[in-house]
Structures are given as C-alpha cells and as structure tokens.
Motif scaffolding. Structure first.
Motif, short mmCIF file in Angstrom:
data_model
loop_
_atom_site.label_atom_id
_atom_site.label_comp_id
_atom_site.label_asym_id
_atom_site.label_seq_id
_atom_site.Cartn_x
_atom_site.Cartn_y
_atom_site.Cartn_z
N GLY A 287 0.64 -1.16 0.13
CA GLY A 287 -0.09 -0.12 0.15
C GLY A 287 0.90 1.29 -0.08
N LEU A 288 1.75 1.12 0.74
CA LEU A 288 2.76 2.36 0.93
C LEU A 288 3.53 2.62 -0.41
CD1 LEU A 288 3.53 4.78 2.80
CD2 LEU A 288 5.29 3.33 3.72
N PHE A 289 3.97 1.59 -0.87
CA PHE A 289 4.72 1.69 -2.08
C PHE A 289 3.83 2.44 -3.34
CE2 PHE A 289 6.01 0.25 -6.50
CZ PHE A 289 7.33 0.85 -6.40
N LEU A 290 2.62 1.73 -3.57
CA LEU A 290 1.85 2.18 -4.55
C LEU A 290 1.56 3.81 -4.46
CD1 LEU A 290 -0.66 -0.68 -5.02
CD2 LEU A 290 1.23 -0.25 -6.62
N LEU A 291 1.11 4.03 -3.29
CA LEU A 291 0.92 5.74 -2.72
C LEU A 291 2.07 6.34 -3.33
CD1 LEU A 291 -1.12 7.49 -1.73
CD2 LEU A 291 -0.23 7.06 0.60
N VAL A 292 3.18 6.11 -2.73
CA VAL A 292 4.61 6.93 -2.99
C VAL A 292 4.85 7.01 -4.42
CG1 VAL A 292 6.82 7.08 -2.28
CG2 VAL A 292 5.14 6.75 -0.56
N PHE A 293 4.89 5.80 -5.08
CA PHE A 293 5.29 6.01 -6.41
C PHE A 293 4.25 6.49 -7.30
CE2 PHE A 293 5.54 4.24 -10.74
CZ PHE A 293 6.94 3.92 -11.06
N GLY A 294 3.02 6.44 -6.92
CA GLY A 294 1.94 7.23 -7.74
C GLY A 294 2.05 8.79 -7.71
N ILE A 295 2.26 9.12 -6.28
CA ILE A 295 2.50 10.60 -6.12
C ILE A 295 3.82 11.03 -6.67
CG2 ILE A 295 2.76 12.40 -4.43
CD1 ILE A 295 0.99 10.58 -2.51
N GLN A 296 4.86 10.56 -6.83
CA GLN A 296 5.86 10.86 -7.09
C GLN A 296 6.22 10.65 -8.67
OE1 GLN A 296 9.64 10.37 -4.69
NE2 GLN A 296 11.13 9.89 -6.39
N GLU A 297 5.70 9.78 -9.21
CA GLU A 297 5.86 9.74 -10.62
C GLU A 297 4.75 10.32 -11.58
OE1 GLU A 297 8.53 7.99 -12.19
OE2 GLU A 297 9.14 8.64 -10.28
N GLY A 298 3.69 11.17 -10.84
CA GLY A 298 2.55 11.52 -11.43
C GLY A 298 2.77 12.59 -12.56
N GLU A 299 3.60 13.46 -12.19
CA GLU A 299 3.93 14.49 -13.02
C GLU A 299 4.61 14.09 -14.49
OE1 GLU A 299 3.95 18.21 -14.76
OE2 GLU A 299 2.87 17.50 -12.88
N LYS A 300 5.54 12.98 -14.03
CA LYS A 300 6.41 12.46 -15.19
C LYS A 300 5.22 11.71 -16.13
CE LYS A 300 9.72 8.66 -16.16
NZ LYS A 300 10.60 7.70 -15.55
#
Length: 498
Positions: free
Chosen positions: A205-218
């Motif tokens: 859960g934490l990995f999916l949340l962090v990856f989505g937030i950080q890579e969103g703009e990319k």
C-alpha cells in the motif's frame, strides 16, 4: 521496567548510530545536482535516491520494533548497523542511478532495524522521572541530524566528491558498533508473533501510494503502462492501507500495530504531529538547495553553509527544551515551534528571486533552528510518556514509522510539485532543460525557476501549520507514577486478545 545504574553511556552509544542514519535522510539533498551530473540523470530520478531510502526505512519499522522485543534490542541494533554500514560502501561505489537507488534501499532497511531499538531502550533503561531529559536528547539528536546533514554533505561533495557522503559512514559505523557492543545492556526479551499479512499489506500500500504521487507528473497523471494509471496506483495504495488498518483491528493474532495504543489521546496526536514534521523537514530541503545551486550559482559547501544558523540554534536550544518539557505542558512548546517553522518557511519562500541579497536567507534559517528545537523533544516525550515497558517496542516502531511515512510522502509530494511548478513557471520546453542541468542556470531561466522553488516551499509550510493545529490539542500529561502503576496491573497487548 529495567533501569540501569548508568544509562547515559548506553544512550550516547545508541544516538551515534541514530545520528548517522538520520543524517543520511537529508545529506543527499545538497548533493543532488552533483549526482545528476556524475550519473547523467534528471531531477525526478535523483529524488528517488532519497525516496528509496525513506521508503525502505519506513515500511519495516513496524516489524523491526517487535523484532527488537523478541530477539533483544541490542542484537537488532548491531545487525542493522552492520547492514547500514556495508550498504553505505555500496552506495559510494555505485556507477549508475539504478544501482545507487537499490543500494540506498538496502541502507534504509538497515536503518529501519536500528531506529526503534534506540527509542525502546530509552523507555526501558531510564526511570520514568529521568526519561524527559533522555528523550529530549534523543529528539534533539533527530532534529540536529536532519539539519546537519546538508552542511556535512556540502563539505564532502565539494572536497571529495558526492561518493563521500556515503563513504564517511563506514568509519562512523565501525566506531558506533564498538561503542554499542560495550555500552548497551542486554535487555530481557518478550515473545512475539509476526503479522506477515500486515507487513505485506502495509508495504504494498505504501509503495503504490508513494510511487503514484512521485511519478505522477512524469506520466502527466495519466497512464503508466497498459491499464495501469497514476491515479489507479494512488487509489489502490489508499485502499490497501485501509485494508491493513482493518486487518489490524480484526486479527486474532498479535497485530503489527496495536490499535489500542491509539486510544491514548496524546500518543495518537503525537504520531500525527511527527508525521507532519517528517513531511515538512524532508520536503523543504529539495527546492531550497536547487535554488541555491542552480539560481545563485553556489557550490554544495556554500549552499550548505546557509544552514549553519539553523543547526546552531537548534543544537544550542534543544537540551534546554528537553528539560523544559518535564515542567511545562509540551503542547505549548510544540505549538510555538510549529508556528515559528511555518513563518520561517514562508519568509524563505518570499525571498526566492534571482537578485535577493543572499545574507537575508540567514535570518529565516536561524528562525527555523529555533522552531525545530521546540518540536522534536516535546513530540517524542508526549508520544512515549504513556507507554508501559511491554509496549515499548511496538510504540517506538509506530512513532518512528509515522515520522518516516511523513518523510516519504514529503519527498514524493515535493518531487511532483517541483515538476508541476517548473512546467508552469518556465518558458515552454525550458523545464525539461532545467530538469537535467548542472551548474548555474542561464539568466533568462532564473526568475521562473526561483518562482517555482518558492511556490514549492509553501507545501512544507502548510504541513507544519497542520502540525501546530494537532499539537495544541495535546492533553495535559499524566504523572508517570500513575501510568506505570496502571501498566503493572494490565496484561500485554498479546494477552488482551485471548
């Protein structure tokens, strides 16, 4: 409770390693431009060097606190210190951004094994009426380490190269290992079972949340690959974390997170407040150092020296605050600290332009140090004051986890915001050029880049405003004698379930 005659030498031995792993949470921020240049990468990739460390640090904390209870905090601390030190060597020898990110993840796992043990040992070896100064010292160490990291990083990057921000951990790790081996006592262990499903749910859960937030703009907040989208990952992460909380409430085994601890008002509020602090202290450093180096043309050392007023005020005042929170209600101290930190960050943001006299930034830097000294010790004292000896490992694991989750989310959120503001404030196509630049930006790009960095700092400022709102709700601390008398008559969290 297992108080020892001379607990302070043990505490000194533990905080040396604790200081080192927290320095590594922020030391990379000042080296990012040089890492980008040396490994030929961009801003978004280099931020993963910090995020991978913070994520691998945060996720295992819940279980490593319990492991310390079961196998002994000294043993877990020494194993974690060994992993951390060897991974630091690996980081320094990394020849690609992917290898560096992987090595940082292993380094973060070592840190996760160490951190809960420091807090748990303090709770167990210091008498309740002596714990305030000890916890204040522990909290001050956390604050000072996160501020000293960029200063030390700047000196090492300029003098020896970015690799040395990792190599320096090797001799420090060896000294810390010897000290802990000799000075930290072997404490009684408690039998625990490990919630493997809980570990899996929280990690995914934490990995999916962090990856989505950080890579969103990319990925322009759209599709990543096939049916996988940025928002899908974020929503899935939130849902899985919700399932994790639900599982903790219904499991008949020993929960990874004893939810009954959150019935204690101050424990719950202190965990929420430290999350906002972890978020903000991590998020603020990235735009600040990009501004100093890419707009003002400072070297890593010069930009790091801008943090000296912050580190100086925090280091000098923190011991006094540690003593003060045993006398004064911690909520007033923490609330004041959070408000002053918000003022200092907004002040810094307002100064970010290409032609602001550089000495003016020293003023909010000093205010930030004063603010920081009033936050760490009151929060750690408030969180641990109501913990009995049986709950030390679990409580320490939860508290450190929430701080690190805040740091992970801060790193991811600031990465996304920086990318968005660069795209909005810089000429068309120029934001991509700024993404991979090393050295000072061309003059025509400096104004837009400065504005983007100033706007980004508003995010950590908002985080500490939320922290202030939480801190003012702290209840008046209960006498420690009453707390320990109550715990003496209660079964452990495992026993409550049977």
């Amino acid at each position: 409770m297992e108080t020892v005659a001379k607990p302070w030498p043990a505490l000194w031995a533990l905080v040396l390693g604790f200081f080192m792993i927290l320095v590594d949470s922020t030391i990379v921020s000042v080296a990012n431009p040089k890492i980008m240049e040396g490994l030929r990468t961009d801003i978004n990739s280099v931020i993963w060097v910090t995020s991978a460390y913070l994520l691998a640090y945060a996720v295992p904390l819940l279980v490593t606190g319990r492991m310390g209870d079961k196998y002994g905090p000294k043993k877990l601390y020494l194993i974690g210190l060994s992993v951390f030190t060897l991974a630091s060597l690996w980081c320094g020898f990394s020849g690609s951004i992917g290898m560096l990110i992987l090595a940082r993840a292993v380094q973060g796992f070592g840190a996760a094994m160490m951190t809960p043990q420091t807090m748990a040992v303090i709770t167990r070896i210091f008498a309740p009426d002596k714990r305030g100064p000890a916890m204040g010292f522990w909290g001050a160490t956390a604050g000072v380490a996160m501020l000293v990291g960029p200063i030390l990083g700047g000196v090492l990057v300029d003098g020896l190269g970015w690799e040395w921000i990792f190599f320096v951990n090797v001799p420090v790790g060896v000294v810390a290992f010897v000290m802990a081996s000799r000075l930290v006592p072997v404490l009684k262990t408690h039998n625990h079972k490990f919630d493997l499903l809980g570990v899996a749910l929280s990690s995914v859960g934490l990995f999916l949340l962090v990856f989505g937030i950080q890579e969103g703009e990319k990925y322009k907040w759209g599709t990543i690959a096939g049916p996988i989208s940025v928002w899908g990952m974020i929503v899935a992460g939130i849902v899985i974390l919700g399932l994790f909380v639900g599982w903790q409430a219904v499991t008949r085994g020993e929960a990874l997170v004893p939810l009954h601890l959150f019935k204690v008002r101050n424990f719950s509020l202190a965990n929420l407040a430290i999350t906002t602090m972890g978020f903000s202290i991590t998020a603020m450093s990235l735009p600040l150092f990009f501004y100093y180096q890419l707009v003002r043309g400072m070297s890593p050392t010069q930009s790091a020296l801008m943090m000296i007023p912050m580190a100086l005020f925090s280091g000098v005042l923190a011991p006094f605050v540690g003593k003060l929170v045993d006398i004064v209600n911690p909520r007033f101290v923490a609330f004041t600290g959070f408000i002053l930190m918000a003022v200092s960050l907004l002040w810094t943001a307002s100064l970010m332009s290409p032609d602001t006299p550089i000495w003016l930034f020293l003023l909010p830097s000093g205010l930030l140090g004063i603010a920081s000294s009033g936050i760490w010790a009151p929060l750690s004292t408030t969180a641990t004051r109501n913990l009995g000896p049986r709950e030390a490992g679990a409580g320490a694991g939860i508290y450190n986890t929430t701080r690190q989750i805040g740091a992970v989310l801060g790193s991811a959120a600031i990465a996304a915001l920086i990318s968005a503001r660069l795209a909005a404030e810089m000429p068309a196509g120029a934001s991509q050029g700024a993404n991979g630049v090393s050295g000072q930006l061309p003059a025509f790009l400096q104004a837009g880049f400065s504005t983007a960095m100033g706007q980004s700092i508003i995010l950590p400022a908002a985080g500490v405003v939320l922290g202030a709102a939480v801190a003012i709700l702290f209840a008046k601390p209960r006498p420690v004698e009453a707390i320990y008398a109550e715990y003496a008559d209660q079964p452990s969290s495992a026993d409550r379930r049977h």
